[in-house]
Design an enzyme around this catalytic site. Structure first.
Site, mmCIF file in Angstrom:
data_model
loop_
_atom_site.group_PDB
_atom_site.id
_atom_site.type_symbol
_atom_site.label_atom_id
_atom_site.label_comp_id
_atom_site.label_asym_id
_atom_site.label_seq_id
_atom_site.Cartn_x
_atom_site.Cartn_y
_atom_site.Cartn_z
ATOM 1 N N TYR A 56 64.102 -31.219 -11.454
ATOM 2 C CA TYR A 56 65.303 -30.877 -10.796
ATOM 3 C C TYR A 56 64.917 -31.022 -9.457
ATOM 4 O O TYR A 56 64.392 -29.967 -8.821
ATOM 5 C CB TYR A 56 65.914 -29.634 -11.362
ATOM 6 C CG TYR A 56 66.396 -29.686 -12.718
ATOM 7 C CD1 TYR A 56 67.458 -30.000 -13.169
ATOM 8 C CD2 TYR A 56 65.489 -29.214 -13.973
ATOM 9 C CE1 TYR A 56 67.929 -30.040 -14.528
ATOM 10 C CE2 TYR A 56 65.829 -29.430 -14.997
ATOM 11 C CZ TYR A 56 67.142 -29.507 -15.592
ATOM 12 O OH TYR A 56 67.447 -29.575 -16.692
ATOM 13 N N PRO A 90 76.100 -31.187 -16.669
ATOM 14 C CA PRO A 90 74.879 -31.447 -17.514
ATOM 15 C C PRO A 90 73.710 -30.848 -16.760
ATOM 16 O O PRO A 90 72.456 -30.947 -17.411
ATOM 17 C CB PRO A 90 74.847 -32.866 -17.415
ATOM 18 C CG PRO A 90 75.757 -33.032 -16.174
ATOM 19 C CD PRO A 90 76.831 -32.397 -15.949
ATOM 20 N N TYR A 121 66.891 -21.290 -20.590
ATOM 21 C CA TYR A 121 66.606 -22.868 -20.532
ATOM 22 C C TYR A 121 66.201 -23.196 -22.049
ATOM 23 O O TYR A 121 66.689 -24.374 -22.681
ATOM 24 C CB TYR A 121 65.478 -23.218 -19.667
ATOM 25 C CG TYR A 121 65.542 -25.143 -19.300
ATOM 26 C CD1 TYR A 121 66.509 -25.529 -18.671
ATOM 27 C CD2 TYR A 121 64.693 -25.777 -19.970
ATOM 28 C CE1 TYR A 121 66.416 -26.885 -18.369
ATOM 29 C CE2 TYR A 121 64.887 -27.024 -19.721
ATOM 30 C CZ TYR A 121 65.698 -27.630 -19.121
ATOM 31 O OH TYR A 121 65.785 -28.912 -18.632
ATOM 32 N N LYS A 124 72.667 -28.331 -21.335
ATOM 33 C CA LYS A 124 73.052 -27.374 -22.524
ATOM 34 C C LYS A 124 74.202 -28.082 -23.402
ATOM 35 O O LYS A 124 74.662 -27.587 -24.384
ATOM 36 C CB LYS A 124 73.880 -26.440 -21.765
ATOM 37 C CG LYS A 124 72.821 -25.390 -21.303
ATOM 38 C CD LYS A 124 71.847 -24.709 -22.382
ATOM 39 C CE LYS A 124 70.590 -23.817 -21.617
ATOM 40 N NZ LYS A 124 69.356 -24.283 -22.508
ATOM 41 N N HIS A 171 58.127 -30.259 -24.038
ATOM 42 C CA HIS A 171 57.988 -30.069 -22.638
ATOM 43 C C HIS A 171 57.435 -28.495 -22.513
ATOM 44 O O HIS A 171 58.467 -27.672 -23.099
ATOM 45 C CB HIS A 171 59.109 -30.317 -21.752
ATOM 46 C CG HIS A 171 59.450 -31.786 -21.692
ATOM 47 N ND1 HIS A 171 60.567 -32.078 -20.714
ATOM 48 C CD2 HIS A 171 58.774 -32.784 -22.131
ATOM 49 C CE1 HIS A 171 60.456 -33.263 -20.627
ATOM 50 N NE2 HIS A 171 59.312 -34.032 -21.533
HETATM 51 C C1 PHB Z 1 68.691 -36.213 -19.671
HETATM 52 O O1 PHB Z 1 67.568 -36.503 -20.062
HETATM 53 O O2 PHB Z 1 69.668 -36.719 -19.546
HETATM 54 C C2 PHB Z 1 68.814 -34.826 -19.069
HETATM 55 C C3 PHB Z 1 67.795 -33.930 -18.606
HETATM 56 C C4 PHB Z 1 68.041 -32.775 -18.053
HETATM 57 C C5 PHB Z 1 69.268 -32.362 -17.568
HETATM 58 C C6 PHB Z 1 70.374 -33.301 -17.961
HETATM 59 C C7 PHB Z 1 70.129 -34.537 -18.415
HETATM 60 O O3 PHB Z 1 69.738 -31.396 -17.092
#
Ligand code: PHB
Length: 392
Positions: free
Chosen positions: A201, A289, A381, A293, A72
């Site tokens: 997000y 989450p 990130y 991280k 990504h």
């Molecule tokens: C996930 O793909 O499970 C995932 C992706 C981004 C996050 C948390 C979990 O910030």
């Protein structure tokens, strides 16, 4: 039985530590409370920092990840009816992240350990850790109704938040720092092609939502729910509808193959070592989450800890082991800060005053309109640097 490094826990941290030690000729034995199939089936995080990808490759574990993982170049933020990209690649010197499930990393590692001939004692309950202040600690464990002892030079506690290792730290020196959030995540894994090539997000007045993926046909999706909510309160239909509203992008719908609720917590236990006991990963700290991280932080701890063991056995120096806790914690707190920032930026907190809601909007507005803010976001990130890496 005797080994150089006794590792408690066969999650990604313990398995990777054992493999790196193996590459440098240092022996280890892993003790795990659950079965191998349980460890391999745990559905967890899926976004790897550039540094995590680099370490896995350097350790010879990158082949399947490079074939099946999805690189990504950035992330998207859904806010106020629009989609706002943040390019990690552009703002962090060409670095990227990779979507590749923790579950897959654990499978790759178990396979590698068959070749390495590692002793992994599964279904074994650690009952005590003795003599961490001496030069030969012992781990007492129970398996199939029988008690056993593993003697070692060092103990690496990689057994997660609920494991026994942290509890073996002397209470006289241990300090716990804890933050609990007033919301949780309801997550699903679905047989559906992800709508977006990168993670979205979403900040929405009805609550946070997240679109992620495990492959080109498997979507991983989450919505913010109250702490006392339950998966049974959400029909598949209601979940998909809620995701569509909050993300603002209609998702491809498919069979939901897993559903679960994840609580949100920030936690750090200091110090991360005492005598010859060293904590790594969730045994020492957890993050909510939101910034993806948790796994990455565990791998960064293992980079530092494995380098310190290599320094001890190959260069006869204890300095890195002595400095492990303070060095790891300096990075841990910065990652705690970023995870907390992403969490508070993106969730809807019903306790917030109108003033706090305005501040949250200003934070988002600043992030999406300032090159400096995006650069800082991208650096965090894609992953902050790890001070010392194992020489592989
Ligand atoms: C996930 O793909 O499970 C995932 C992706 C981004 C996050 C948390 C979990 O910030």
């Amino acid at each position: 039985m005797r080994t150089q490094v006794a590792i408690i826990g066969a999650g990604p941290a313990g398995l990777l530590l054992s493999h790196i030690l193996y590459l440098r000729g240092i022996s280890s034995v892993i003790i795990e409370a659950r079965s191998q199939s349980y460890c391999e089936a745990r559905i967890r995080a899926g976004i790897l920092e550039q540094g995590t990808v680099d370490i896995l490759r350097a350790a010879g574990l990158g082949a399947r990840m490079d074939r099946e993982g999805l690189p990504h170049h950035g992330i998207d933020i859904a806010f106020d009816g629009g989609i706002h990209p943040i390019s990690i690649e552009k703002y962090d010197g060409g670095r990227q992240v990779m979507a590749y499930g923790q579950t897959e990393i654990v499978k790759d590692l178990f396979r590698q350990h068959v070749d390495n001939g590692t002793v992994i004692i599964t279904d074994a309950e650690v009952t005590a850790i003795h003599d961490i202040d001496g030069i030969s600690p012992q781990i007492l464990y129970r398996r199939e109704g029988k008690d056993h002892t593993l003697n070692c030079d060092f103990v690496a506690g990689c057994d997660g938040f609920r494991g026994v290792s942290r509890k073996a730290m002397p209470t006289s020196i241990r300090n716990d720092f804890d933050l609990i959030y007033p919301y949780s995540w309801l997550g699903i894994l679905a047989k559906a092609t992800p709508m977006n090539k990168v993670v979205i997000y979403a900040q929405h007045p009805r609550g946070f939502a997240l679109q992620s993926m495990r492959s080109n046909d498997i979507s991983r999706l989450y919505i913010q729910v109250d702490n006392d909510d339950h998966v049974d309160n959400w029909s598949d239909e209601a979940l998909w509808d809620e995701l569509d509203v909050r993300i603002g992008v209609k998702q491809n719908r498919g069979e939901i193959i897993q559903k679960g609720i994840t609580p949100m917590r920030s936690f750090v236990s200091e110090p991360m070592s005492s005598g010859r006991l060293f904590l790594a990963g969730d045994a020492g700290h957890i993050v909510p989450p939101t910034g993806a991280k948790g796994l990455n932080l565990a791998i960064a701890d293992i980079a530092l800890l494995s380098a310190a063991f290599i320094d001890f056995y190959c260069a006869e120096s204890e300095v890195q082991l002595q400095e492990y806790s303070s060095r790891a914690l300096r990075r841990v707190w910065k990652v705690e800060r970023f995870s907390w920032f992403c969490t508070t930026l993106l969730h809807t907190d019903h306790r917030h005053s109108e003033f706090e809601k305005k501040l949250q909007r200003a934070d988002m507005d600043y992030l999406l309109s300032s090159d400096a803010a995006m650069k800082s976001f991208a650096e965090n990130y894609a992953g902050l640097p790890v001070e010392i890496l194992p020489d592989l």
